[in-house]
Design a protein around this motif. Structure first.
Motif: not given
Length: 367
Positions: A304-325
């Motif tokens: 229906d074109f409605a959208q949502i976002t969900r976020a998570r902030s970490l204590g340090a930069p994401v270290a790898s592609r696997e961690a981001m996944a």
């Protein structure tokens, strides 16, 4: 063979802007360092089985292989395609050499990525007589110091400088003077406009906007009704006008990617699978730009074109592609069960820094 146009922007008493774009940068570095790769269709990044292409040599582009393309698609287009792992430490070192060349000509440099930058040379440090002369000198010095070829566009604003650098690639210098600007834009296909992506291009074409001349024929009010906040930019560049300054310390706030499905879905496994190439693209872009982020954001747009976002902030930069996944999939699980089907999924990394301080730590993520 290098191709140059002999013209200058000196008739304009205001600005002289150069856009430098390295030709197939990652792939060219690999071919420079490994003679066995020269002349062969080459993809940097991905593999024959999975992932996405971070860069393609011009030999590969002949077959339709492009950056951000899934590796399986690239291999299908070019069965002889050679895949090599990216060496971002090498690319960053070469980029630093290129930036040093820029700094010898102007202090007003806006890097866009490791291989691309805008330079304001309205006043140049070497006192060269024209912007064209500055661009020619920069190209020659980059070739002498790195063995790599850069294309350059010269004009009186950022939009036209960007268009010019791409106009006759590879190995070209093209100039769009103030006298040329409006007519040049009028004949330009709308897909060649920087800032008009595939979705916007398709929307413009549906409205009968195929060229800059078609765009110029639309009033600002008409454009605002369809394109909202971007309408002022489109209205201006269709007339050869772009007042954006070259920002010497441009900070990018986020890196993201998204995809719209041909068929909506409510299946977690399908969404998780379609998230994978987006993760590849975001991680490759961040690594290529030498940035790291602390906040992972998942975006879903429903039928229906409605959208949502969900976020998570970490204590340090994401270290790898696997961690981001891992974080992304955790955010995706949290929105289930779904009451509506999904038509678009996206992921982004924000809270970016250049990684100049402490190296990113591998995080123990519980999601």
């Amino acid at each position: 063979m290098s191709r140059e146009t002999e013209a200058t922007t000196d008739a304009n008493p205001t600005r002289k802007i150069i856009h430098i774009d390295m030709d197939a940068f990652y792939a060219s570095v690999e071919q420079r360092d490994d003679p066995a790769l020269r002349g062969r269709p080459l993809a940097v990044g991905g593999s024959r089985e999975r992932g996405v292409v971070a860069a393609a040599s011009y030999e590969a582009r002949v077959f339709g292989v492009r950056s951000a393309m899934p590796s399986v698609t690239a291999r299908r287009l070019c069965p002889d395609l050679v895949f090599v792992k990216p060496r971002f430490d090498v690319y960053k070192a070469v980029s630093a050499e290129i930036q040093a060349v820029f700094a010898e000509h102007t202090a007003i440099i806006e890097p866009v990525s490791l291989d691309e930058a805008y330079l304001d040379v309205t006043e140049n440090l070497r006192g060269l007589p024209t912007a064209t002369a500055v661009a020619r000198a920069i190209r020659a010095e980059i070739l002498a110091r790195t063995g790599l070829v850069a294309s350059a566009g010269v004009s009186y604003n950022k939009f036209l400088a960007k268009v010019a650098s791409d106009y006759r690639k590879p190995d070209a210098l093209f100039v769009i003077t103030p006298a040329m600007g409006p007519a040049f834009v009028e004949a330009l296909p709308i897909g060649r406009f920087h800032g008009v992506g595939p979705v916007t291009e398709a929307k413009m074409k549906r409205l009968g906007i195929l060229t800059g001349g078609d765009l110029r024929a639309r009033s600002l009010a008409e454009l605002q009704a369809v394109f909202g906040s971007a309408s002022g930019y489109y209205h201006g560049v269709a007339r050869g006008i772009d007042e954006r300054p070259v920002r010497a310390h441009r900070i990018r706030k986020s890196v993201g990617a998204e995809t719209t499905f041909s068929e909506d879905t409510t299946a977690f496994d399908v969404l998780a699978e379609r998230l994978q190439p987006l993760l590849d693209k975001v991680w490759t872009t961040c690594a290529g730009k030498g940035v790291a982020g602390r906040t992972v954001t998942l975006k879903l747009k429903f039928s229906d074109f409605a959208q949502i976002t969900r976020a998570r902030s970490l204590g340090a930069p994401v270290a790898s592609r696997e961690a981001m996944a891992q974080v992304s999939l955790g955010l995706l699980r949290d929105v289930f069960p779904l009451r509506r089907s999904v038509r678009l999924i996206g992921v982004s990394l924000s809270g970016l820094d250049t990684g100049a301080g402490e190296a990113p730590r591998q995080l123990g993520l519980a999601v």
